[in-house]
Scaffold this motif. Structure first.
Motif, PDB file in Angstrom:
ATOM      1  N   ARG A  21       8.907-124.075 132.090  1.00  0.00           N
ATOM      2  CA  ARG A  21       9.822-125.201 132.177  1.00  0.00           C
ATOM      3  C   ARG A  21       9.075-126.511 132.420  1.00  0.00           C
ATOM      4  O   ARG A  21       8.028-126.531 133.055  1.00  0.00           O
ATOM      5  CB  ARG A  21      10.812-124.967 133.338  1.00  0.00           C
ATOM      6  N   THR A  22       9.635-127.603 131.929  1.00  0.00           N
ATOM      7  CA  THR A  22       9.240-128.923 132.425  1.00  0.00           C
ATOM      8  C   THR A  22       9.859-129.096 133.817  1.00  0.00           C
ATOM      9  O   THR A  22      10.616-128.250 134.281  1.00  0.00           O
ATOM     10  CB  THR A  22       9.789-130.036 131.517  1.00  0.00           C
ATOM     11  N   ARG A  23       9.573-130.229 134.446  1.00  0.00           N
ATOM     12  CA  ARG A  23      10.232-130.501 135.736  1.00  0.00           C
ATOM     13  C   ARG A  23      11.497-131.325 135.538  1.00  0.00           C
ATOM     14  O   ARG A  23      12.024-131.900 136.489  1.00  0.00           O
ATOM     15  CB  ARG A  23       9.255-131.261 136.644  1.00  0.00           C
ATOM     16  N   THR A  24      11.976-131.361 134.307  1.00  0.00           N
ATOM     17  CA  THR A  24      13.073-132.262 133.942  1.00  0.00           C
ATOM     18  C   THR A  24      14.415-131.552 133.932  1.00  0.00           C
ATOM     19  O   THR A  24      14.514-130.427 133.451  1.00  0.00           O
ATOM     20  CB  THR A  24      12.789-132.823 132.517  1.00  0.00           C
ATOM     21  N   ASP A  25      15.463-132.198 134.496  1.00  0.00           N
ATOM     22  CA  ASP A  25      16.855-131.828 134.243  1.00  0.00           C
ATOM     23  C   ASP A  25      17.169-130.391 134.641  1.00  0.00           C
ATOM     24  O   ASP A  25      17.727-129.621 133.868  1.00  0.00           O
ATOM     25  CB  ASP A  25      17.171-132.060 132.755  1.00  0.00           C
ATOM     26  N   ALA A  26      16.846-130.024 135.899  1.00  0.00           N
ATOM     27  CA  ALA A  26      17.097-128.655 136.356  1.00  0.00           C
ATOM     28  C   ALA A  26      18.582-128.303 136.260  1.00  0.00           C
ATOM     29  O   ALA A  26      18.941-127.182 135.892  1.00  0.00           O
ATOM     30  CB  ALA A  26      16.597-128.475 137.789  1.00  0.00           C
ATOM     31  N   TYR A  29      19.702-127.857 132.582  1.00  0.00           N
ATOM     32  CA  TYR A  29      19.095-126.625 132.082  1.00  0.00           C
ATOM     33  C   TYR A  29      19.836-125.397 132.610  1.00  0.00           C
ATOM     34  O   TYR A  29      20.182-124.489 131.848  1.00  0.00           O
ATOM     35  CB  TYR A  29      17.621-126.560 132.483  1.00  0.00           C
ATOM     36  N   ASP A  56       6.089-119.631 139.947  1.00  0.00           N
ATOM     37  CA  ASP A  56       5.078-120.386 139.185  1.00  0.00           C
ATOM     38  C   ASP A  56       5.684-121.085 137.971  1.00  0.00           C
ATOM     39  O   ASP A  56       4.975-121.792 137.253  1.00  0.00           O
ATOM     40  CB  ASP A  56       3.931-119.470 138.759  1.00  0.00           C
ATOM     41  N   GLY A  57       6.972-120.905 137.715  1.00  0.00           N
ATOM     42  CA  GLY A  57       7.640-121.592 136.604  1.00  0.00           C
ATOM     43  C   GLY A  57       7.676-120.806 135.315  1.00  0.00           C
ATOM     44  O   GLY A  57       8.318-121.231 134.349  1.00  0.00           O
ATOM     45  N   TRP A  91      13.358-129.449 128.015  1.00  0.00           N
ATOM     46  CA  TRP A  91      13.362-128.419 129.050  1.00  0.00           C
ATOM     47  C   TRP A  91      12.081-127.596 129.123  1.00  0.00           C
ATOM     48  O   TRP A  91      11.775-127.028 130.170  1.00  0.00           O
ATOM     49  CB  TRP A  91      14.552-127.476 128.853  1.00  0.00           C
ATOM     50  N   TYR A  92      11.373-127.461 127.987  1.00  0.00           N
ATOM     51  CA  TYR A  92      10.229-126.538 127.975  1.00  0.00           C
ATOM     52  C   TYR A  92       8.912-127.245 127.720  1.00  0.00           C
ATOM     53  O   TYR A  92       8.792-128.048 126.789  1.00  0.00           O
ATOM     54  CB  TYR A  92      10.423-125.453 126.903  1.00  0.00           C
ATOM     55  N   GLU A  93       7.926-126.911 128.538  1.00  0.00           N
ATOM     56  CA  GLU A  93       6.548-127.293 128.237  1.00  0.00           C
ATOM     57  C   GLU A  93       6.035-126.476 127.060  1.00  0.00           C
ATOM     58  O   GLU A  93       5.342-126.988 126.189  1.00  0.00           O
ATOM     59  CB  GLU A  93       5.645-127.051 129.453  1.00  0.00           C
TER      60      GLU A  93
END
Lengths: 115, 115
Positions: A21-26, A29, A56-57, A91-93
């Motif tokens: 995940r990115t750290r965006t818009d939990a 998401y 760890d994401g 949402w995703y790295e």
């Protein structure tokens, strides 16, 4: 009542979705992820889904489907297509998808303990 | 550097292990789980592994292997067999294993942002 999906009778396709995940818009998401699971459960050919995300994401979702036709129909579902686009937009790295044919399955359930 | 496994060139078998832990022996479980990953990485035919366990206790590990021969050899590894027995004896409430052939894979990596 089993908490993990399978084994399934008959042919089965497992779609493995592994993501960071990115750290965006939990919030957005989480809402969409829950909605997608509810929606998938109503699609023809849906057999089950399991999902886990660690501290760890890294997250893994495995959805089980009857055949390629059911996967193709779910892929073309408009709300699912919009969610995939939002995933790439914010949402995703990274993610990887593996579409697989289940060859064999087995399961273990701990016997109930005597009272 | 990718955090998720795959796509892989050539044939690939994905072994999906989905489990719910007991509340027993977190330390012993964690040490053995880490050791099994280190050991698996050294086996012939090992391609990759991803693992996640969420706060609800459901965990998914997917290991990717070249062929059935490499899976059979890992299955017969003495330390792995002992770990599986400990899993049935005390670590897992339940689990399911799905052995699958990867049919197709794709991946997404977020483009680096300009500084």
């Amino acid at each position: 009542m089993s908490l993990v999906s399978g084994p399934f009778d008959g042919p089965c396709i497992a779609v493995i979705f592994t993501s960071v995940r990115t750290r965006t818009d939990a919030e957005g998401y989480g809402e969409t992820a829950d909605h997608m699971v509810r929606l998938a459960r109503r699609q023809p050919g849906f057999l089950g889904v399991d999902s886990a995300r660690g501290p760890d994401g890294l997250g893994i979702t495995v959805a089980y489907w009857r055949d390629e036709e059911s996967i193709a129909a779910w892929r073309e579902h408009a709300q699912h297509a919009a969610a995939r686009q939002a995933g790439r937009d914010r949402w995703y790295e990274e993610f990887a998808v593996h579409v697989t044919r289940v060859d064999r399955s087995y399961a273990f359930h701990r016997p109930s303990q005597a009272p």
